[in-house]
Motif scaffolding. Sequence first.
Motif, PDB file in Angstrom:
ATOM      1  N   GLU A 253      28.196  37.234  49.432  1.00  0.00           N
ATOM      2  CA  GLU A 253      27.349  37.397  48.837  1.00  0.00           C
ATOM      3  C   GLU A 253      25.871  37.347  49.659  1.00  0.00           C
ATOM      4  N   LEU A 254      24.777  38.349  49.208  1.00  0.00           N
ATOM      5  CA  LEU A 254      24.042  38.448  50.414  1.00  0.00           C
ATOM      6  C   LEU A 254      22.367  37.754  49.023  1.00  0.00           C
ATOM      7  N   PHE A 255      21.443  37.983  49.465  1.00  0.00           N
ATOM      8  CA  PHE A 255      20.662  37.688  48.788  1.00  0.00           C
ATOM      9  C   PHE A 255      19.621  39.495  49.310  1.00  0.00           C
ATOM     10  N   GLU A 256      18.768  40.146  47.767  1.00  0.00           N
ATOM     11  CA  GLU A 256      18.132  41.227  48.634  1.00  0.00           C
ATOM     12  C   GLU A 256      16.359  40.805  48.599  1.00  0.00           C
ATOM     13  N   THR A 257      16.127  40.572  49.703  1.00  0.00           N
ATOM     14  CA  THR A 257      14.453  40.017  50.085  1.00  0.00           C
ATOM     15  C   THR A 257      14.160  41.561  50.682  1.00  0.00           C
ATOM     16  N   ASP A 258      12.696  41.825  50.588  1.00  0.00           N
ATOM     17  CA  ASP A 258      11.433  43.121  50.268  1.00  0.00           C
ATOM     18  C   ASP A 258      12.276  43.222  51.580  1.00  0.00           C
ATOM     19  N   ALA A 259      12.080  42.924  52.337  1.00  0.00           N
ATOM     20  CA  ALA A 259      12.337  43.527  53.872  1.00  0.00           C
ATOM     21  C   ALA A 259      14.189  43.792  54.070  1.00  0.00           C
ATOM     22  N   GLY A 260      14.325  43.202  53.148  1.00  0.00           N
ATOM     23  CA  GLY A 260      16.443  43.331  53.405  1.00  0.00           C
ATOM     24  C   GLY A 260      17.149  42.909  53.201  1.00  0.00           C
ATOM     25  N   ILE A 261      18.717  43.136  52.994  1.00  0.00           N
ATOM     26  CA  ILE A 261      19.703  41.859  52.650  1.00  0.00           C
ATOM     27  C   ILE A 261      19.667  40.573  53.827  1.00  0.00           C
ATOM     28  N   VAL A 262      20.011  39.553  53.011  1.00  0.00           N
ATOM     29  CA  VAL A 262      20.390  38.089  54.046  1.00  0.00           C
ATOM     30  C   VAL A 262      21.862  38.168  53.244  1.00  0.00           C
ATOM     31  N   VAL A 263      22.999  37.430  54.467  1.00  0.00           N
ATOM     32  CA  VAL A 263      24.086  36.472  53.738  1.00  0.00           C
ATOM     33  C   VAL A 263      23.487  35.589  53.608  1.00  0.00           C
ATOM     34  N   ASN A 264      24.007  34.887  52.427  1.00  0.00           N
ATOM     35  CA  ASN A 264      24.551  33.809  51.538  1.00  0.00           C
ATOM     36  C   ASN A 264      25.607  33.008  51.983  1.00  0.00           C
ATOM     37  N   GLU A 265      26.590  33.437  51.024  1.00  0.00           N
ATOM     38  CA  GLU A 265      28.112  32.726  51.900  1.00  0.00           C
ATOM     39  C   GLU A 265      28.746  33.558  51.717  1.00  0.00           C
ATOM     40  N   LEU A 266      30.082  33.424  52.228  1.00  0.00           N
ATOM     41  CA  LEU A 266      31.423  34.062  51.962  1.00  0.00           C
ATOM     42  C   LEU A 266      32.823  33.965  51.772  1.00  0.00           C
ATOM     43  N   ALA A 267      33.318  34.410  51.103  1.00  0.00           N
ATOM     44  CA  ALA A 267      34.280  33.685  50.811  1.00  0.00           C
ATOM     45  C   ALA A 267      35.531  35.232  50.968  1.00  0.00           C
ATOM     46  N   MET A 268      36.853  34.523  51.223  1.00  0.00           N
ATOM     47  CA  MET A 268      38.416  35.442  52.038  1.00  0.00           C
ATOM     48  C   MET A 268      38.720  35.311  50.937  1.00  0.00           C
ATOM     49  N   ARG A 269      38.929  35.376  49.434  1.00  0.00           N
ATOM     50  CA  ARG A 269      40.012  36.243  48.930  1.00  0.00           C
ATOM     51  C   ARG A 269      39.660  36.815  47.390  1.00  0.00           C
ATOM     52  N   PRO A 270      40.604  37.230  46.285  1.00  0.00           N
ATOM     53  CA  PRO A 270      39.758  37.722  45.984  1.00  0.00           C
ATOM     54  C   PRO A 270      38.277  36.730  44.892  1.00  0.00           C
ATOM     55  N   HIS A 271      37.310  37.057  43.887  1.00  0.00           N
ATOM     56  CA  HIS A 271      36.209  36.503  43.926  1.00  0.00           C
ATOM     57  C   HIS A 271      35.482  37.317  42.552  1.00  0.00           C
ATOM     58  N   ASN A 272      34.685  35.849  42.129  1.00  0.00           N
ATOM     59  CA  ASN A 272      34.260  36.683  40.283  1.00  0.00           C
ATOM     60  C   ASN A 272      33.172  37.823  40.892  1.00  0.00           C
ATOM     61  N   SER A 273      33.006  37.957  41.855  1.00  0.00           N
ATOM     62  CA  SER A 273      31.920  39.293  41.541  1.00  0.00           C
ATOM     63  C   SER A 273      32.696  40.423  41.969  1.00  0.00           C
ATOM     64  N   GLY A 274      34.081  40.156  41.813  1.00  0.00           N
ATOM     65  CA  GLY A 274      35.025  41.880  42.071  1.00  0.00           C
ATOM     66  C   GLY A 274      36.126  41.538  40.734  1.00  0.00           C
ATOM     67  N   HIS A 275      35.812  40.778  39.448  1.00  0.00           N
ATOM     68  CA  HIS A 275      37.009  40.768  38.447  1.00  0.00           C
ATOM     69  C   HIS A 275      36.157  41.805  38.011  1.00  0.00           C
ATOM     70  N   TRP A 276      35.500  43.027  37.987  1.00  0.00           N
ATOM     71  CA  TRP A 276      34.713  44.027  36.958  1.00  0.00           C
ATOM     72  C   TRP A 276      35.977  45.218  37.459  1.00  0.00           C
ATOM     73  N   THR A 277      36.381  44.815  38.904  1.00  0.00           N
ATOM     74  CA  THR A 277      37.598  46.251  39.323  1.00  0.00           C
ATOM     75  C   THR A 277      38.807  46.239  38.239  1.00  0.00           C
ATOM     76  N   ILE A 278      39.726  45.458  37.482  1.00  0.00           N
ATOM     77  CA  ILE A 278      40.541  45.446  36.902  1.00  0.00           C
ATOM     78  C   ILE A 278      40.475  46.475  36.297  1.00  0.00           C
ATOM     79  N   GLU A 279      38.838  46.808  35.252  1.00  0.00           N
ATOM     80  CA  GLU A 279      39.368  48.085  33.905  1.00  0.00           C
ATOM     81  C   GLU A 279      38.511  48.946  35.207  1.00  0.00           C
ATOM     82  N   GLY A 280      37.496  48.923  36.075  1.00  0.00           N
ATOM     83  CA  GLY A 280      36.110  49.629  36.688  1.00  0.00           C
ATOM     84  C   GLY A 280      36.742  49.915  37.841  1.00  0.00           C
ATOM     85  N   ALA A 281      37.161  49.496  39.040  1.00  0.00           N
ATOM     86  CA  ALA A 281      38.181  50.995  39.893  1.00  0.00           C
ATOM     87  C   ALA A 281      39.346  51.257  39.796  1.00  0.00           C
ATOM     88  N   ARG A 282      39.399  52.357  40.288  1.00  0.00           N
ATOM     89  CA  ARG A 282      41.012  52.687  40.706  1.00  0.00           C
ATOM     90  C   ARG A 282      42.052  51.861  41.076  1.00  0.00           C
TER      91      ARG A 282
END
Length: 380
Positions: A253-282
């Motif tokens: 999980e990342l923050f985008e700032t004017d200067a670049g990207i910053v790491v917010n959190e890590l998760a080591m499992r399927p993640h809510n940010s990837g649920h779209w992949t069921i239909e949206g990715a090969r």
Amino acid sequence: MDTRTGLPVVGMVGGGQLARMTHQAAISLGQSLRVLSEKPDDSAALVAADVPIGTHTDLAALREFAKGCDAVTFDHEHVPTEHIETLEAEGVKIFPGSKALVFAQDKGMMRERLAALGAPVPRWARVSTADEIEAFAGGSWPVVAKATRGGYDGRGVWMVGSREAAEDLVSTGISLIVEERVPLRRELAALVARSPFGQVAAYPVVETVQRDGICVEVIAPAPDLAEERALDAQQLAIDLANELGVVGLLAVELFETDAGIVVNELAMRPHNSGHWTIEGARTSQFEQHLRAVLDYPMGATTLTAPVVVMANVLGGRPGGISIDERLHHLFAEVPDARVHLYGKQVRPGRKIGHVTVLGDDLASVRARAARAAQWLQEGK
């Protein structure tokens, strides 16, 4: 090994919606995921066939569960680290292993390790007193305080805006870190999978939209994200997966700032940010996680449409028309929406499902996804 099919057995500790959707992915690989669930009516327990009942904090239950598995993985990070280490010492194959997972379990250890690797992180410190929080703030309130263990979906995170608020928080006895409040443009997520062999697959970087600490929408790919920044985020996630020795999914999980990207959190499992992949990715993140745990070759991560939007469905007000009636109206108005309900009791603010819509036009896809989620959440 399953003697009927000749296929290895994967066990997932935790019976939530991530295990439910991983079980769904396991079926196409000829498997039925084995799930350690706390209750027989947990989300995954309602659909999987092999569901021992036990808690993730009970070493005896974990040990018994692992006996029937060729590999064990997780749908959350809350299994005590010492239990995982014990099982590993007894020969259980666990992915991700304790040496990697601890950096998703303990935010203080995560920050220390990421800083040592030179990854972009916010200014931060371990604290145990109000004096230390005040010194860290240096007169620039608010600061962000986080419980080192156990927080998720906005829980375990506090905006601390004064010395008095710091004193109140410290009095709880919770182990804490504090971080500067990052001047972010938006939040992003980079999702990768890594196998024991070392093969890595990266998904397109997505934008995650948060409300009250809970993700309500994910847009793939992240709109108007410069190609160079997207590649930087993917490479960062790949590098972290390799450096930390992750096996399975890693969500950065990342923050985008004017200067670049910053790491917010890590998760080591399927993640809510990837649920779209069921239909949206090969290859969905859930199948990819299983492939990684089984050391199968990684699947393709390309999108199936130019724009994919996933909207979480949160429990709304009780009463009104039934879920069945809501589905009738939803499909009549947004016939191309794909609905995933988690079999959970409805409570205000609780994630009970998600919807996904694909298309060519970002504004149209976002509007249709939001409308579909609204029908399920509000019944109107």
